[in-house]
Design a protein around this motif. Sequence first.
Motif, short mmCIF file in Angstrom:
data_model
loop_
_atom_site.label_atom_id
_atom_site.label_comp_id
_atom_site.label_asym_id
_atom_site.label_seq_id
_atom_site.Cartn_x
_atom_site.Cartn_y
_atom_site.Cartn_z
N ASP A 141 -18.22 7.42 -2.63
CA ASP A 141 -17.85 6.20 -3.21
C ASP A 141 -18.94 5.81 -4.65
OD1 ASP A 141 -16.13 5.66 -1.02
OD2 ASP A 141 -17.61 4.35 0.03
N ARG A 180 -23.10 6.33 0.77
CA ARG A 180 -21.45 6.69 0.82
C ARG A 180 -21.61 7.49 -0.72
NH1 ARG A 180 -19.88 3.97 5.07
NH2 ARG A 180 -20.46 1.69 5.37
N PHE A 190 -23.04 0.41 -0.62
CA PHE A 190 -22.90 1.92 -0.51
C PHE A 190 -23.67 2.46 0.70
CE2 PHE A 190 -22.44 0.87 -5.17
CZ PHE A 190 -21.13 1.44 -5.37
N ASP A 201 -24.45 3.85 4.41
CA ASP A 201 -23.85 4.04 5.93
C ASP A 201 -25.07 3.87 6.92
OD1 ASP A 201 -23.01 5.22 8.44
OD2 ASP A 201 -21.81 6.77 7.40
#
Length: 194
Positions: free
Chosen positions: A75, A72, A63, A65
């Motif tokens: 998500d 994220r 999860f 970035d």
Amino acid sequence: MDGSFAIEEHPWQPFLPQGCRLLMLGSFPPARKRWCMDFFYPNYINDMWRIFGIVFFGDKQHFVDEERKQFRMDDIIRFLTERGIGLYDTAVAVRRLKNTASDKDLEVVTSTDLDALLCQIPQCEAVVTTGQKATDIVCAHFGIEAPAVGNWCGFSFGNRQLRLYRMPSSSRAYPMKVEKKAGIYQQMFNAIIK
């Protein structure tokens, strides 16, 4: 208390997906300057979303970035909705007594209405606290003894029997490796999110 400490209101509504079976409660979000996204556990150095990545995907970066130094969020929200995991905090208004994100420096002005929260999620089987302050508030409200970190105890709410799980804090300040924290969270998730 010194009136020079401004009262901060909670920035978000409770995240309570349809069919929510598990409610995770922290204390209160960090100051906005520490956010990397506009959602719960927003501090990039907080390990909550890395714990979720390890537990459910075997990848602590699932999860994350890394390029943008953020999580994220879309998500995360999709995943929580699919799994019936709700999120909120145990305080809706606080004063920060120091310029930190630490629970010990928070004065709770107004606690969350935990009864109202649980009434909105009738399928909820368990409440999870993710830090000491959250645990203290939940235990005081329901008149129960706090379980040891990594354990749970039963409690009644109306005609429902629920479990209170006390998990290690996802803060980096909590002295435990993220992989070990994830192992403790995994046991809890395995018992509820089949």
